[in-house]
Design an enzyme around this catalytic site. Sequence first.
Site, PDB file in Angstrom:
ATOM      1  N   ASP A  23     -64.895  18.281  78.601  1.00  0.00           N
ATOM      2  CA  ASP A  23     -64.533  17.652  77.241  1.00  0.00           C
ATOM      3  C   ASP A  23     -63.351  16.883  77.217  1.00  0.00           C
ATOM      4  O   ASP A  23     -63.527  15.488  76.995  1.00  0.00           O
ATOM      5  CB  ASP A  23     -63.582  18.461  76.467  1.00  0.00           C
ATOM      6  N   ARG A 103     -47.792  25.593  77.511  1.00  0.00           N
ATOM      7  CA  ARG A 103     -47.213  24.307  77.325  1.00  0.00           C
ATOM      8  C   ARG A 103     -45.981  23.271  76.932  1.00  0.00           C
ATOM      9  O   ARG A 103     -46.231  22.286  77.104  1.00  0.00           O
ATOM     10  CB  ARG A 103     -47.871  24.411  75.747  1.00  0.00           C
ATOM     11  N   ASP A 132     -53.164  25.405  70.766  1.00  0.00           N
ATOM     12  CA  ASP A 132     -52.282  24.409  71.650  1.00  0.00           C
ATOM     13  C   ASP A 132     -52.443  23.368  71.147  1.00  0.00           C
ATOM     14  O   ASP A 132     -51.502  22.620  71.458  1.00  0.00           O
ATOM     15  CB  ASP A 132     -54.005  24.121  72.913  1.00  0.00           C
ATOM     16  N   SER A 188     -65.212  30.281  77.616  1.00  0.00           N
ATOM     17  CA  SER A 188     -64.050  29.600  77.994  1.00  0.00           C
ATOM     18  C   SER A 188     -62.367  30.047  78.616  1.00  0.00           C
ATOM     19  O   SER A 188     -62.804  31.548  78.731  1.00  0.00           O
ATOM     20  CB  SER A 188     -63.288  28.427  76.562  1.00  0.00           C
TER      21      SER A 188
END
Length: 427
Positions: A23, A103, A132, A188
């Site tokens: 991606d 994050r 996210d 994922s």
Amino acid sequence: MSTTDSSSSSKPKLLLAYSGGLDTSVILKWLSTKGFDIIAFCANVGQHEEDFDAVKSKALSCGASKCIVSDLRQEFVEQYVYEAIKCDAIYEGRYLLGTSIARPCIAKEMVRIASAENCTYIAHGATGKGNDQVRFEMCCQALSPTIQCVAPWRDAEFIESFKGRSDLLEYCTKHNIPVDAKPKANYSIDENLYHTSYESGMLEDAMVAPDESMFKMTVSPQRAPDQAEKFRIEFKQGVPVKLTNLQDNTSVTDSLQLFLECNKIAGKHGIGRIDIIENRFVGIKSRGVYETPGGTLLRAAHLDLEGMTMDREVKRITEHLASEFSRLCYNGFWFAPEMDLVRHAIHYSQKDVSGIVELELYKGNVTITGRSSPKALYNADLASMDIEGGGDAFDYNPADANGFIRINAVRLKTYAALRAKDNVESE
């Protein structure tokens, strides 16, 4: 999406959070065709077996003018992971926030680099359905109010061009973007040194069990050693400062190495796996499979030490603060003023949470076998059923419980009388 000037000297600078995966590699190339001067950024937060030299090389081959790799592991452990341990953070009673807590660490470094490199924009590859996107952008905007965020997976042109994996692969072929030859897993993965998470793909069917081969940090409890092992963890003001293996008396004190060793020993014994349905901030329920071995071990030890050292009412309040901490972290409000308030309160609550906890690890279980603290509020004489009163240090008369019980029962008796009256009137 496009910029107004494509000359190299005046291209707007954009910092892209880059993983080296399919991606973000496509996003890098696609954004470069839109007139951006792209600097790729990769955060080392302890991804397992990641080849950062290869990631850097791939970023440059995809069109980045520069690729910056930052080793954030020590900072991640000391300023984020241990903050979660100090407040016993857990989201919805089950999730230890492994992705959520990474994050803000990554976003903070992104903002620092963006400022140093004079970037006007930051970009990420987070999807339009996940948490996210919120976490990255909320954290970045809290730290740099003028930064502009680019999210290709919310851009109409990008979404129209890439409707699935086959479109991404076709784009890679067209633009000579190298693709990992290994078969794509049917789920994922997000990984850092705190945890590994698995979602999407086959795991979207809530009745499909995770495949044993996918786990990276833990063995199955059924395959864990048949012999238990014992360890001692020392805390200072809520922070783990020493891990001792009681089999050979070896110890670790460096913060990063201590946490990595906790991962190793807990993972060896099959500790820290969960499979849950959780509530995303964006309003969608999602299924996640997580393994957080070291975090599970340290949380169990820390909770136990708090039981010995923390006042009852302080503990009651910190349980609420832990819930707030977890919610704010999960939703992307790490740098919000309310999170500052919560973290300062938690820090104060930990001033006496110092001592040692001894544990036994066996086939997915963490069993506390002992604890000791110079700041203990626990007193064996006061608690003892074999000593009348409170011992020499405390004036405790069991007869005082008569009045204590009567006073506390007043409202219960009043409520019971009201209910009895209601029952009579309804007959």
